[in-house]
Design a protein around this motif. Structure first.
Motif, short mmCIF file in Angstrom:
data_model
loop_
_atom_site.label_atom_id
_atom_site.label_comp_id
_atom_site.label_asym_id
_atom_site.label_seq_id
_atom_site.Cartn_x
_atom_site.Cartn_y
_atom_site.Cartn_z
N ALA A 142 0.83 -1.21 0.00
CA ALA A 142 0.00 0.00 0.00
C ALA A 142 0.86 1.26 0.00
N ASP A 143 1.84 1.29 -0.91
CA ASP A 143 2.66 2.48 -1.14
C ASP A 143 3.52 2.89 0.05
N GLU A 144 3.89 1.90 0.87
CA GLU A 144 4.81 2.19 1.97
C GLU A 144 6.23 2.29 1.41
N THR A 145 6.97 3.36 1.78
CA THR A 145 8.33 3.46 1.27
C THR A 145 9.37 3.39 2.38
N ASP A 146 8.95 3.39 3.62
CA ASP A 146 9.89 3.44 4.74
C ASP A 146 10.35 2.02 5.06
N ILE A 147 11.68 1.79 4.94
CA ILE A 147 12.16 0.41 5.16
C ILE A 147 12.07 0.02 6.63
N ARG A 148 11.88 0.97 7.51
CA ARG A 148 11.72 0.60 8.90
C ARG A 148 10.37 -0.08 9.13
N LYS A 149 9.46 0.11 8.18
CA LYS A 149 8.14 -0.52 8.32
C LYS A 149 7.98 -1.70 7.37
N MET A 150 9.12 -2.34 7.04
CA MET A 150 9.06 -3.54 6.20
C MET A 150 9.67 -4.69 6.99
N GLY A 151 10.24 -5.64 6.29
CA GLY A 151 10.88 -6.75 6.98
C GLY A 151 10.15 -8.05 6.76
N ASN A 152 10.97 -9.11 6.60
CA ASN A 152 10.45 -10.47 6.46
C ASN A 152 9.43 -10.61 5.34
N LEU A 153 9.69 -9.91 4.23
CA LEU A 153 8.75 -10.01 3.12
C LEU A 153 9.12 -11.16 2.19
N LEU B 29 16.77 -5.35 5.64
CA LEU B 29 15.67 -4.70 6.35
C LEU B 29 14.34 -4.93 5.64
N THR B 30 14.41 -5.07 4.30
CA THR B 30 13.15 -5.19 3.57
C THR B 30 12.63 -6.61 3.58
N PHE B 31 13.54 -7.56 3.29
CA PHE B 31 13.04 -8.91 3.02
C PHE B 31 13.29 -9.90 4.16
N PHE B 32 14.20 -9.56 5.07
CA PHE B 32 14.53 -10.54 6.12
C PHE B 32 14.28 -9.97 7.49
N GLY B 33 14.72 -10.69 8.50
CA GLY B 33 14.54 -10.24 9.87
C GLY B 33 13.08 -10.38 10.27
N GLU B 34 12.72 -9.67 11.34
CA GLU B 34 11.34 -9.76 11.79
C GLU B 34 10.48 -8.71 11.05
N SER B 35 9.22 -8.98 10.96
CA SER B 35 8.33 -8.09 10.23
C SER B 35 8.00 -6.87 11.09
N GLU C 185 -0.31 -5.51 6.66
CA GLU C 185 0.22 -6.87 6.55
C GLU C 185 -0.81 -7.85 6.01
N LYS C 186 -2.07 -7.61 6.36
CA LYS C 186 -3.13 -8.53 5.95
C LYS C 186 -3.26 -8.55 4.43
N HIS C 187 -2.90 -7.43 3.80
CA HIS C 187 -3.18 -7.33 2.37
C HIS C 187 -1.95 -7.56 1.49
N ILE C 188 -0.86 -8.00 2.09
CA ILE C 188 0.33 -8.22 1.27
C ILE C 188 0.04 -9.28 0.23
N HIS C 189 0.38 -8.98 -1.03
CA HIS C 189 0.08 -9.92 -2.11
C HIS C 189 1.20 -9.84 -3.13
N GLU C 190 1.40 -10.96 -3.83
CA GLU C 190 2.33 -10.94 -4.94
C GLU C 190 1.71 -10.16 -6.09
N ASN C 191 2.58 -9.55 -6.89
CA ASN C 191 2.07 -8.68 -7.95
C ASN C 191 1.65 -9.49 -9.17
N PRO C 192 0.82 -8.90 -10.04
CA PRO C 192 0.36 -9.63 -11.23
C PRO C 192 1.52 -9.90 -12.18
N PRO C 193 1.36 -10.86 -13.08
CA PRO C 193 2.45 -11.24 -13.98
C PRO C 193 2.94 -10.08 -14.83
#
Lengths: 184, 104, 634
Positions: free
Chosen positions: C353-364, C429-435, C442-450
């Motif tokens: 949902a257009d989040e750009t702050d890496i502090r609010k990512m993680g474990n994606l 920070l984006t893809f690993f560690g704790e979320s 978080e509920k709406h995280i989805h993979e993007n269309p092809p």
């Protein structure tokens, strides 16, 4: 003094008197009647100059048709006498008098010119003013202007009818005026 | 064919005076109808010179011109009076000093 | 000959016109039309590539564009080895980004406008790389500038976006000013602006003693467009634009125009040692400077923006030390992996949902696997891990830099270490560690269309294998190969080759430098791993310990504030003085008093106009009397 001279002076005085009456009389109806008088006097002058056709047409068209139209309109509109005087208008009177003197003298000056070099005289009798001679010219050499004149008259007639019929335009502009007044 | 004992300039001066009177009328009168009449007066003064010169030059064209002037005058009066009637219906006046929109 | 070459730039122009005029009717189909236009361009570019591969240089003049006195500029294209590389990158990466945009911009209100700008950008960029003279280069140069401005400010309802667009435009203007003067100097000295003409008469420029000033002024333009110090300030703010725009314009293509220009005019730049030195110094400084700012930034797109500035610095080091082929090679590989990084960042934002702050990512990693995997490919590429593409290109630049001056190599290596560190930090920070994602999102995280992930995968493949076409000669020597990429480009730089010829690199040294840079890259990654995955070192504690340095870095060295206080505010104040005093008092005073005088005079004159018709009539009669008087007294 020849009879022509007497007639000339008679008609000339009548014409100028009528003209003065038109210009000076405050009542439009009287002005119109003075104008009729001038027209008759001028018709007399035309006859002196052997312009028979012009004289008759002049009476018929001017005195007979145009002046009747004037009188109709005056009566239709019930125009009152002019009462407003003074102010700018008082001054205009003297301006007009000055202009009259200048203009008349200047135009008269041209009257004394020797126009064509041979001090010709006016003739007592001539054929050129007769109905026949004018008719011959009008329907041969001047037939195109003659027909154009008829078109002009028709155009004027249509225009006059349209102007007096177009109530709509007038009412609309009245409405507009009312709206403008409300705005103010 | 004798000559007329009146010289040409008598007629021309008469025409000049009538024309001047017409000018006075146009300038001083406030009633639009009377102004129209004054214009007729001026037209007639010109007609008189046409006829006088036609006689003087022994030429028919002056008469033809007078005829045309009359046509124009008739047309002008028909349209002009219609306009005056229209103005009267709109403004309830034919006084030209009440109709002065030709101002800045 | 080869008239089809004109189809390449004209297809995007046609697409831009169609989408610009009918975008509001086409709506969803606008993206399709734009993509097809670019695809056709790409296919024709491939055709042109095979022609150029055979050694034919396509030179085609459509018409004489401007002819005034001695000045002639033709609408002519020159497609040689350098141009074709740029064209392949522009149309190829451009096509992938167009496809991606179809998904990313889905549902946007003015999508027709977006694709119209995007196509117009590609047209301008193609004119920039295809033109055979400096004027066409300048046309494209300004064209891409305008499109960049329009696209940065695309979300114009946001004040920050329109301000960022303005900033980009103004910063570029400073550079373009120098660029234009550089062109003027060249024209006034030798009377021609075609590349061939300049190349033939470069001695005349030398004799006139203007070669250094011309080169430096042209480089000033490159500084603006390619975001080098001190004109880099617009690029981080340019991230306000839609992410595909950041990928296409502010990472892969437009910002490399400066590098292209220096490479294109290599025969001119090598004649001035001073200019080359300035390019190296600026490039080195920018590479290091931007990398330090990327260390502490928390905005996923801005980190990538600083990384772009830093990588552009490397490219300038490459062209500055005379390794033009290496610079262009890095340009190409960078286009692949940086476009991929941006598109990946856009995909992450799209999922969050257009989040750009890496502090609010993680474990994606587990949730958006394709995006994460492709992003990791790009990360390894930019960090310089063999055999990913970034390793070969960066390494070749650093090897040449070492020969130029070991000091440049040291700074470049530090920059590479920092690059490996901050990119790893971003990935961890984006893809690993704790979320740390907000629960609502978080509920709406989805993979993007092809339509979005397929371009990512294609770019990932290119990022991985793209470097193989330019394996450094020293390494290729092991199995008897050669540096195909450098050989392919060598005709273009024939006149500049002498500049780097004397330094011939020994194989032992080259292997040593390679080993060093691999160690450096791994070191950077390991440090980030310790800090952000193992938590062996606490980043906050370090930040507190060096709080002064941290503050300076996170405030971007206060450059923006300095520019504002030192340049903008005086200009604004001066302008306000001009406005309040010169304009409203002096100029308006003159104008208004002229008007006032007329007004006063007309107060008198208008009394003539009474509105009474009869007054006018009397004046007319007076006129008649005067005319008659003239006749009487004549």
């Amino acid at each position: 003094m020849a009879i022509e001279e007497i007639l000339f002076w008679f008609f000339a005085v009548a014409a100028v008197a009528g003209g003065l009456g038109v210009v000076l009389h405050p009542n439009p109806i009287k002005s119109a009647l003075f104008l009729v008088m001038t027209f008759f006097a001028l018709a007399g002058e035309y006859i002196l100059l052997m312009g028979h056709f012009v004289a008759i047409v002049h009476i018929a068209v001017y005195a007979g048709a145009i002046m009747v139209l004037f009188l109709f309109v005056i009566m239709l509109l019930n125009v009152p006498e002019e009462t407003r005087q003074g102010g700018v208008w008082g001054a205009m009177r003297y301006v007009a008098l000055g202009l009259f003197v200048f203009l008349s003298f200047q135009l008269s000056y041209f009257g004394f010119q020797d126009f064509f070099g041979d001090k010709q005289q006016l003739v007592k009798e001539t054929e050129i003013g007769t109905v026949e001679s004018i008719g011959m010219s009008l329907f041969s050499e001047y037939v195109l202007p003659f027909e154009i004149a008829s078109i002009l008259l028709i155009t004027a007639m249509v225009g006059a009818i349209y102007l007096s019929k177009s109530k709509l335009i007038i009412e609309e502009s009245k409405k507009k005026k009312a709206v403008e007044k409300e705005d103010h | 064919m004798g000559t007329l004992s009146i010289p040409l300039h008598y007629f021309l001066i008469l025409a000049a005076v009538l024309f001047g009177l017409g000018v006075i009328g146009v300038i001083t009168r406030r009633n639009a109808i009377v102004i129209f009449m004054s214009i007729e007066l001026m037209l007639n003064a010109v007609n008189l010179t046409f006829v006088a010169f036609s006689n003087y030059l022994n030429n028919v064209e002056g008469h033809i011109f007078v005829f045309m002037v009359m046509v124009v005058a008739a047309a002008e009066v028909a349209v002009g009076l219609a306009i005056i009637v229209a103005i009267f219906r709109l403004r309830e006046t034919v006084h030209v000093d009440d109709i002065r929109l030709l101002k800045w | 000959m080869h008239d089809f070459i004109w189809i390449i730039p004209l297809m995007p122009l046609l697409g831009a016109i169609i989408n610009g005029l009918f975008g509001h009717i086409l709506k969803g189909k606008a993206g399709f039309i734009a993509s097809v236009a670019v695809l056709i361009s790409f296919l024709y570019t491939v055709r042109a590539f095979f022609i150029v591969m055979d050694g034919t240089i396509i030179h085609n003049e459509l018409f004489t564009w401007i002819q005034a006195g001695d000045f002639t500029a033709g609408a002519a294209v020159l497609v040689d080895q350098l141009s074709i590389v740029m064209m392949l990158v522009v149309t190829g990466v451009g096509f992938l980004i167009h496809v991606y945009s179809n998904g990313y911009m889905h549902g946007d209100r003015t999508v027709g406008k977006f694709f119209s700008y995007l196509n117009l950008f590609l047209f301008s960029m193609l004119m920039l790389v295809m033109g055979d003279n400096l004027l066409l280069l300048y046309l494209g140069w300004e064209g891409v500038g305008v499109c960049s401005y329009l696209l940065i400010g695309y979300f114009y309802e946001k004040e920050s976006a329109s301000k960022a667009g303005l900033k980009a435009f103004l910063a570029n203007r400073v550079g373009d000013f120098g660029f234009a003067i550089g062109i003027f100097i060249i024209f006034s000295t030798i009377g021609t602006i075609t590349y061939a003409g300049i190349e033939g008469q470069v001695d005349k420029l030398m004799a006139a003693g203007v070669v250094t000033s011309a080169a430096l002024l042209l480089f000033m333009g490159a500084c603006g467009k390619s975001a080098q110090f001190p004109l880099y300030i617009w690029l981080p703010d340019a991230m306000e634009g839609p992410t595909p725009v950041s990928a296409l314009i502010h990472a892969a293509t437009m910002v490399t125009a400066g590098v292209y220009m220096v490479a294109r005019l290599s025969f001119l730049f090598v004649r001035s040692d001073v200019a080359m030195m300035v390019i190296v110094i600026i490039g080195t400084f920018t590479a290091l400077f931007a990398a330090t700012m990327a260390l502490v930034n928390n905005d996923i797109k801005r980190v990538l923006a600083y990384s772009t500035i830093s990588q552009l610095g490397y490219m300038f080091i490459g062209v500055g030390v005379g390794a033009f082929a290496a610079g262009v090679f890095h340009l190409m590989t960078h286009a692949f992996f940086k476009a991929l990084l941006f598109l990946g960042a856009g995909a992450v934002m799209h999922s969050l949902a257009d989040e750009t702050d890496i502090r609010k990512m993680g474990n994606l990693y587990g949730k958006i696997k394709i995006t994460a995997l492709t992003f990791i490919m790009a990360w390894l590429a930019i960090s310089g891990i063999p055999p990913f593409s970034g390793f070969f290109s960066k390494d070749e630049i650093l090897a040449h830099a070492f020969l130029y001056s070991p000091l440049v190599w040291v700074f470049g290596a530090i920059g590479a270490f920092l690059t490996a560190f901050y990119m790893s930090r971003l990935v961890f920070l984006t893809f690993f560690g704790e979320s740390r994602v907000e629960p609502e999102v978080e509920k709406h995280i989805h993979e993007n269309p092809p339509v979005m992930t397929i371009p990512l995968m294609v770019l990932a493949v290119l990022s991985v294998v793209g470097g193989l076409i330019g394996i450094p000669a020293g390494l290729a020597y092991l199995w008897g190969g050669e540096n195909h990429f450098a050989n392919f480009l060598s005709p273009v730089f024939a006149n500049a080759a002498s500049y780097s010829e004397p330094h011939h690199i020994s194989h032992a040294l080259e292997y040593g430098l390679m080993a060093a840079s691999i160690l450096i890259a791994l070191g950077g990654i390991y440090l980030a791993y310790l800090m952000y995955i193992k938590k062996a070192m606490d980043p906050d504690a370090i930040a507190n310990r060096f709080s002064g340095a941290y503050k300076v870095l996170s405030n971007k060295y206060y450059v923006d504030e300095g520019v504002e206080a030192g340049i903008l505010n005086p200009i604004v104040r001066f302008s306000q003085w001009l406005w309040h005093f010169v304009d409203t008092r002096v100029i308006d005073g003159f104008v208004n008093s002229a008007g006032k005088i007329v007004w006063l005079l007309s107060l008198i004159a208008r009394r003539v106009q009474t509105g009474y018709v009869q007054h006018y009539a009397s004046v007319m009669v007076v006129g008649v009397i005067l005319i008659l008087a003239y006749y009487i007294f004549r």
